[in-house]
Design a protein around this motif. Structure first.
Motif, PDB file in Angstrom:
ATOM      1  N   GLY B 239       0.786  -1.313  -0.068  1.00 29.42           N
ATOM      2  CA  GLY B 239      -0.050  -0.095  -0.076  1.00 29.42           C
ATOM      3  C   GLY B 239       0.702   1.251  -0.016  1.00 29.42           C
ATOM      4  O   GLY B 239       0.270   2.494  -0.156  1.00 29.42           O
ATOM      5  N   ARG B 240       1.940   1.085   0.335  1.00 34.10           N
ATOM      6  CA  ARG B 240       2.918   2.464   0.110  1.00 34.10           C
ATOM      7  C   ARG B 240       2.906   2.863  -1.204  1.00 34.10           C
ATOM      8  O   ARG B 240       3.324   2.027  -2.429  1.00 34.10           O
ATOM      9  N   PRO B 241       2.946   4.229  -1.360  1.00 36.63           N
ATOM     10  CA  PRO B 241       3.290   4.815  -2.820  1.00 36.63           C
ATOM     11  C   PRO B 241       4.624   4.585  -3.507  1.00 36.63           C
ATOM     12  O   PRO B 241       5.405   4.548  -2.497  1.00 36.63           O
ATOM     13  N   ILE B 242       4.611   4.099  -4.603  1.00 35.99           N
ATOM     14  CA  ILE B 242       6.082   4.088  -5.133  1.00 35.99           C
ATOM     15  C   ILE B 242       6.439   5.396  -5.502  1.00 35.99           C
ATOM     16  O   ILE B 242       5.871   5.818  -6.251  1.00 35.99           O
ATOM     17  N   ARG B 260      -4.757  17.069  -1.553  1.00 36.84           N
ATOM     18  CA  ARG B 260      -3.946  16.023  -1.105  1.00 36.84           C
ATOM     19  C   ARG B 260      -2.731  15.946  -1.972  1.00 36.84           C
ATOM     20  O   ARG B 260      -2.822  16.086  -3.090  1.00 36.84           O
ATOM     21  N   GLN B 261      -1.677  15.591  -1.438  1.00 37.33           N
ATOM     22  CA  GLN B 261      -0.352  15.315  -2.583  1.00 37.33           C
ATOM     23  C   GLN B 261      -0.103  14.127  -2.744  1.00 37.33           C
ATOM     24  O   GLN B 261      -0.229  13.248  -2.073  1.00 37.33           O
ATOM     25  N   TRP B 262       0.383  13.749  -4.027  1.00 42.81           N
ATOM     26  CA  TRP B 262       0.575  12.445  -4.448  1.00 42.81           C
ATOM     27  C   TRP B 262       2.025  12.443  -5.048  1.00 42.81           C
ATOM     28  O   TRP B 262       2.376  13.329  -5.927  1.00 42.81           O
ATOM     29  N   SER B 263       3.047  11.781  -4.331  1.00 47.52           N
ATOM     30  CA  SER B 263       4.222  11.716  -5.070  1.00 47.52           C
ATOM     31  C   SER B 263       4.561  10.506  -5.738  1.00 47.52           C
ATOM     32  O   SER B 263       5.625  10.247  -6.282  1.00 47.52           O
ATOM     33  N   ASN B 264       3.479   9.576  -6.023  1.00 45.42           N
ATOM     34  CA  ASN B 264       3.770   8.578  -6.900  1.00 45.42           C
ATOM     35  C   ASN B 264       3.061   8.825  -8.273  1.00 45.42           C
ATOM     36  O   ASN B 264       2.346   7.653  -8.691  1.00 45.42           O
TER      37      ASN B 264
END
Lengths: 110, 338
Positions: B239-242, B260-264
């Motif tokens: 479940g961790r963002p890659i 919300r921030q998405w780093s993946n």
């Protein structure tokens, strides 16, 4: 000729010969050497020679306590010392014969 | 004669003491040997002749000198009568140094096994750091080898064999490398730069993705039809963002409508690429399309629809399929990072 120089050269042999006859402490050895005729021998020279022969393994040593006064340190000969005495004795005998021969040729009677 | 010794005892003792002090530069054992029994002998000699000790035997110094000479010992070094050569002076200096430092050398000999242990551990650490070998096996092997070399070399000093050479090289190398290894272990930031794993968890927080040991700088996704997928969000099995690091820098996060921030999100914008545009001329450039994976994409989306147009209409089928066959957003795992 200064006799002390001659004595120095043969002191090892003389001390070994005296101790071979009977164990002795320092002054005893000095006295016997003098009695035998080596009047010029120095006390300290004899003590030093005894110590050197002991270090070289030719003599044994032991201390004898005295009832009155300080102890005495005796020296005795061992097998190595006897072998040394015999070898040096032969060397001396050959040397003495050579000298006798020289002196006889020169007309000096010993 | 014994009764006559007593008055002279003090003089004899003083004379012997004078001789002993004149022999003072010799080892105590030699002095004792030379003067043992001397008092009794001198006292007895005094009883037999005339004159005091000095007239009979000379000064204590002269007596001591004669003792030395007859005993085969070197003359007194404190007296200036005998010239002191440079060589004898040097050897006396060396002997004195060795005597003063003998205890130091003894301590060094006793601590030698500790040093062998230390250099073995140092070599094991370096081996595990650079070659990735296990630390425990490396430590066992290197410490055993180090101890063996050390004991063998120090027990058998006479033989200049290869163990001695290795032992010396290892010691010299250890003197240089062990402090470095200790520094790497003790300083966490140094460990992070040096590739050490101790304390690395704290510093690996920004993440990153590796493939066959190499850092992945970016990810490019294609759909089943072989077309590029934009703004794909990827997750690992837990479940961790890659996320990827590009030159060690995480990509700038996307901000969705909810804030919300998405780093993946991929393709990422990083120093090497801006989305699909790769800046690095040497890098792999992702093609516009790749071979499609399946032809019957519509089957999955619309089961009621037969597949008459399988051959003819991949372009028409794909727009619908991409939305439904993409990553399961409905079951999307936990959300954004941080």
């Amino acid at each position: 000729m200064d006799n002390t120089q001659l004595v120095k050269g043969v002191l090892d042999l003389a001390v070994l010969a005296v101790v071979a006859d009977e164990d002795g402490y320092g002054y005893d050895v000095v006295r016997r050497l003098r009695t035998a005729g080596l009047e010029d021998v120095g006390d300290a020279s004899v003590y030093g020679t005894l110590r050197r022969l002991y270090t070289a393994g030719a003599l044994t040593s032991y201390v004898v306590p005295s009832d009155e006064g300080p102890h005495r340190k005796y020296y005795g000969i061992n097998a190595h010392g006897r072998a040394t005495l015999e070898l040096q004795g032969k060397t001396w005998a050959a040397f003495a014969r050579t000298m006798d021969g020289l002196l006889t040729t020169a007309g000096v009677t010993s | 004669m014994n009764t006559q010794i007593l008055p002279e005892t003090a003089a004899v003792a003083a004379y012997v003491q004078g001789v002993r002090s004149a022999l003072g530069d010799l080892p105590a054992e030699d002095v004792d040997d030379l003067t043992s029994g001397m008092e009794a002998d001198l006292a007895e000699a005094l009883t037999e002749g005339a004159g005091d000790l000095t007239t009979r035997f000379g000064t204590p110094e002269a007596y001591a000198a004669e003792l030395r000479s007859a005993a085969g010992l070197p003359p007194a070094t404190t007296e200036g009568s005998t010239p002191v050569t440079v060589r004898s002076r040097l050897s006396a200096t060396r002997d004195g140094w060795l005597q003063r430092h003998s205890t130091l050398a003894d301590v060094g000999r006793e601590l030698a096994p500790l040093w062998w242990l230390g250099r073995g551990l140092g070599a094991a650490y370096l081996a595990s750091a650079f070659f990735g070998t296990g630390r425990i096996p490396a430590a066992l092997v290197f410490v055993a080898a180090s101890l063996w070399l050390g004991y063998r070399t120090h027990q058998d000093k006479a033989q200049p064999t290869w163990p001695r050479t290795v032992d010396r090289l290892w010691s010299v190398g250890g003197l240089i490398l062990v402090p470095i290894a200790v520094w790497l272990v003790l300083v966490p930031s140094a460990a992070a730069y040096g590739g050490g794993s101790s304390g690395a968890t704290e510093y690996s927080a920004p993440g990153g993705l590796a493939l066959d040991g190499n850092q992945v700088q970016g990810l490019y996704a294609y759909g089943p039809d072989g077309k590029r997928l934009d703004n794909v969000r990827l997750f690992a099995d837990d479940g961790r963002p890659i996320t990827v690091l590009s030159d060690g820098v995480p990509q700038s996060p996307w901000v969705d409508q909810a804030g919300r921030q998405w780093s993946n999100v991929f393709p990422s914008i990083n120093p090497y690429s801006q989305g699909w545009t790769v800046r690095d001329p040497n890098a792999w450039h992702p093609p516009m399309t790749i071979d499609p994976l399946v032809q019957q994409v519509p089957d999955q989306t619309d089961s009621t629809d037969p597949s008459p147009g399988v051959e003819g209409a991949p372009t028409e089928a794909t727009p619908g399929s991409t939305s439904t066959t993409a990553l399961p957003t409905s079951t999307a795992p936990p959300g954004p990072t941080k």
